[in-house]
Design an enzyme around this catalytic site. Sequence first.
Site, PDB file in Angstrom:
ATOM      1  CB  THR A  12      -0.937   0.101   1.210  1.00  0.00           C
ATOM      2  OG1 THR A  12      -1.784  -1.015   1.210  1.00  0.00           O
ATOM      3  CG2 THR A  12      -1.768   1.352   1.180  1.00  0.00           C
ATOM      4  N   GLY A  58      -8.546   7.010   2.179  1.00  0.00           N
ATOM      5  CA  GLY A  58      -7.595   5.995   1.742  1.00  0.00           C
ATOM      6  C   GLY A  58      -6.962   5.393   2.974  1.00  0.00           C
ATOM      7  CB  SER A 137       5.091  -0.053   1.823  1.00  0.00           C
ATOM      8  OG  SER A 137       4.471  -0.976   2.675  1.00  0.00           O
TER       9      SER A 137
END
Length: 189
Positions: A12, A58, A137
């Site tokens: 992600t 998100g 990440s």
Amino acid sequence: MADDQFPGWHGTTIIGVKKGGEVVIAGDGQVSLGQTVIKGTARKVRRLSPGGYHVVAGFAGSTADAFTLLERLEAKLEATPGQLARASVELAKDWRTDKYLQKLEAMLIVSDGQDMFVITGAGDVLEPEHDVAAIGSGGNFALAAARAMMDSDKSAEQVARAAMAIAADICVYTNGNLTVERITKQTLG
């Protein structure tokens, strides 16, 4: 397998860009377990409409944990329609103090088209500097790339897409399969 031996879920990159009267939140689709890509088409950016006011969110981290947080955020927004800042602070307070919620491992970027916040399990509700926020990440790669493009003539969506492409080229836990949601400022009824 013991917790210390479990390779852990990775993946992600989520970015939020506020520019030109709109906010764009974009997320990649990769979910990895250790060194293996488990799924490349996950949808980690969602549009919520509690109380008739649109919010885009998100998430990075555990999917189940993120959905729990999104449900809680929706409930807070239904209680305070059109007040994203208040709902975000209430969510962060609950997340920080509730023994069940404290175990949730996720982060959120949320926007109503006017305000944009990063909400963390540490009780933080952060309004990003420079109108760019990124988590996950590859978040730092996307953040740096987007900040470098903010003074260009690119739109919010163009900045977000270009920054995500750069992050996907650098971070092995990020791919180029994007979900993009755009939101503009809403008038409160």
